[in-house]
Design a protein around this motif. Structure first.
Motif, PDB file in Angstrom:
ATOM      1  N   ALA A 176      37.113  13.081  15.624  1.00 58.20           N
ATOM      2  CA  ALA A 176      35.685  13.182  15.303  1.00 58.20           C
ATOM      3  C   ALA A 176      35.277  12.068  14.336  1.00 58.20           C
ATOM      4  CB  ALA A 176      35.383  14.553  14.700  1.00 58.20           C
TER       5      ALA A 176
ATOM      6  N   HIS B 153      26.500  26.333  19.298  1.00 56.02           N
ATOM      7  CA  HIS B 153      26.558  25.208  20.227  1.00 56.02           C
ATOM      8  C   HIS B 153      25.532  24.166  19.791  1.00 56.02           C
ATOM      9  CE1 HIS B 153      29.245  27.298  23.005  1.00 56.02           C
ATOM     10  NE2 HIS B 153      28.517  28.374  22.748  1.00 56.02           N
ATOM     11  N   ARG B 154      26.014  23.171  19.066  1.00 57.84           N
ATOM     12  CA  ARG B 154      25.118  22.114  18.605  1.00 57.84           C
ATOM     13  C   ARG B 154      24.671  21.266  19.788  1.00 57.84           C
ATOM     14  NH1 ARG B 154      27.988  19.343  13.535  1.00 57.84           N
ATOM     15  NH2 ARG B 154      29.422  21.033  13.056  1.00 57.84           N
TER      16      ARG B 154
ATOM     17  N   ILE C 199      34.550  15.173  22.206  1.00 58.61           N
ATOM     18  CA  ILE C 199      34.578  16.301  21.282  1.00 58.61           C
ATOM     19  C   ILE C 199      36.021  16.552  20.892  1.00 58.61           C
ATOM     20  CG2 ILE C 199      32.524  17.348  22.298  1.00 58.61           C
ATOM     21  CD1 ILE C 199      34.316  19.321  23.751  1.00 58.61           C
TER      22      ILE C 199
ATOM     23  N   GLU D 279      24.171  18.121  20.257  1.00 62.32           N
ATOM     24  CA  GLU D 279      24.905  16.895  20.554  1.00 62.32           C
ATOM     25  C   GLU D 279      26.250  17.178  21.211  1.00 62.32           C
ATOM     26  OE1 GLU D 279      25.553  17.896  16.137  1.00 62.32           O
ATOM     27  OE2 GLU D 279      23.920  17.899  17.603  1.00 62.32           O
ATOM     28  N   LYS D 280      26.940  18.234  20.746  1.00 65.13           N
ATOM     29  CA  LYS D 280      28.232  18.572  21.350  1.00 65.13           C
ATOM     30  C   LYS D 280      28.034  19.171  22.736  1.00 65.13           C
ATOM     31  CE  LYS D 280      31.060  19.160  17.208  1.00 65.13           C
ATOM     32  NZ  LYS D 280      31.967  20.064  16.466  1.00 65.13           N
ATOM     33  N   THR D 281      26.979  19.951  22.891  1.00 67.63           N
ATOM     34  CA  THR D 281      26.672  20.536  24.197  1.00 67.63           C
ATOM     35  C   THR D 281      26.426  19.447  25.225  1.00 67.63           C
ATOM     36  OG1 THR D 281      25.754  22.557  23.225  1.00 67.63           O
ATOM     37  CG2 THR D 281      25.065  21.998  25.459  1.00 67.63           C
TER      38      THR D 281
ATOM     39  N   LYS E 238      27.493  16.356  25.140  1.00 69.28           N
ATOM     40  CA  LYS E 238      28.740  15.630  25.410  1.00 69.28           C
ATOM     41  C   LYS E 238      29.641  16.409  26.366  1.00 69.28           C
ATOM     42  CE  LYS E 238      29.024  13.053  21.056  1.00 69.28           C
ATOM     43  NZ  LYS E 238      29.797  12.842  19.809  1.00 69.28           N
TER      44      LYS E 238
ATOM     45  N   THR F  50      37.601  22.147  19.326  1.00 67.40           N
ATOM     46  CA  THR F  50      36.322  22.701  19.786  1.00 67.40           C
ATOM     47  C   THR F  50      36.431  23.219  21.214  1.00 67.40           C
ATOM     48  OG1 THR F  50      35.021  21.253  18.340  1.00 67.40           O
ATOM     49  CG2 THR F  50      33.904  22.152  20.278  1.00 67.40           C
TER      50      THR F  50
END
Length: 211
Positions: A179, A115-116, A99, A118-120, A122, A103
Motif C-alpha cells: 500500500a 468499502h472505500r 489492493i 477507491e478500493k472498491t 480498484k 484486504t
C-alpha cells in the motif's frame, strides 16, 4: 391459557395454503404443543384432524437477512467465484487490483468491512467488473463483467512489488508495504505527468509555428 389473542382468530375454514400459527387448546386440548399449524391440523371444511405443531413441515423456512453479514457473504462468494474464473490466486488478484492481500483475504472470508470507493473501484477493475458491480452484489444483485477480456493479472509485476513478494513477509506487513509503495508510485507518476506537461510546453515554445 389465554386464547383471546386476535392473531389467533379464525375466520371461516382454513384453506390448504393457510399455514399460520393457531392455539392448540381450542380444538386439541391434549396436544403436547401449544401452537399448531392452522392448515395442516384441519380439513378444508374446518374439521379438526391431527394437531400438527407450528412451524409445520410445509411452512417455507426463510433465513432472515442479517444485513451486513449477509451482504459480506454475498460479496465473498461473488469475488471468490470470479477470481477462480479468471484463474488467479488471491495474491495475484490483489497485486493486479492494487489492493493489499490482507484486504482481499478479509473480503473473501465474508467479514463485514467498510468499502472505500477507491478500493472498491480498484477491485472491480481487477475482477474486470463494470463500476457499480460491488454495490450491486452487496445489495443482493449481480455483478456485470466487462465485455473485453483483460490481460493475465500475474503479468508485468512492478519491480518494487516483486521485491516485497519475494521477501516472504506476513500478509499484514506485506500489505502495508504494498500500500505504501502504491501510494509512492502514484505520487511519483503524478509528478512525472506534471514534469512532462512542463517539458512539452517549454519545447513547444521553441518549435516553429505550424503553417
Amino acid at each position: 391459557m389465554n386464547n383471546a389473542n386476535p392473531a389467533y382468530s379464525r375466520s371461516g375454514p382454513p384453506s390448504p395454503t393457510d399455514h399460520a400459527p393457531y392455539p392448540a387448546s381450542i380444538d386439541f386440548p391434549h396436544s403436547p404443543t401449544d401452537t399448531i399449524c392452522r392448515a395442516c391440523s384441519y380439513t378444508a371444511d374446518g374439521i379438526p384432524t391431527t394437531a400438527i405443531a407450528w412451524p409445520c413441515p410445509l411452512q417455507p423456512q426463510t433465513e432472515p437477512d442479517r444485513g451486513p453479514a449477509d451482504a459480506a457473504r454475498r460479496l465473498a462468494e461473488a469475488v471468490t467465484a470470479r477470481r477462480e474464473q479468471l484463474g488467479v490466486t488471491r495474491r495475484q488478484l490483489a497485486i493486479h487490483a492494487g489492493i493489499s492481500p490482507h484486504t482481499l483475504n478479509v473480503i473473501e472470508a465474508g467479514t463485514p468491512t467498510n468499502h472505500r470507493p477507491e478500493k472498491t473501484a480498484k477491485l472491480e477493475q481487477g475482477l474486470r467488473w463494470l463500476p457499480g458491480s460491488i454495490g450491486a452484489v452487496l445489495g443482493g444483485g449481480q455483478p456485470t463483467e466487462m465485455p473485453e477480456p483483460g490481460r493475465e493479472p500475474s503479468a508485468h509485476l512492478l519491480p518494487e512489488v516483486r521485491a516485497v513478494l519475494d521477501a516472504g513477509l506476513p500478509d499484514e506487513v506485506e500489505g502495508a508495504l504494498l500500500a505504501h509503495l502504491g501510494a509512492r508510485r502514484q505520487t511519483m507518476e503524478a509528478a512525472l505527468v506534471d514534469e512532462a506537461t512542463l517539458l512539452v510546453q517549454t519545447v513547444a515554445k521553441h518549435l516553429p509555428a505550424s503553417p
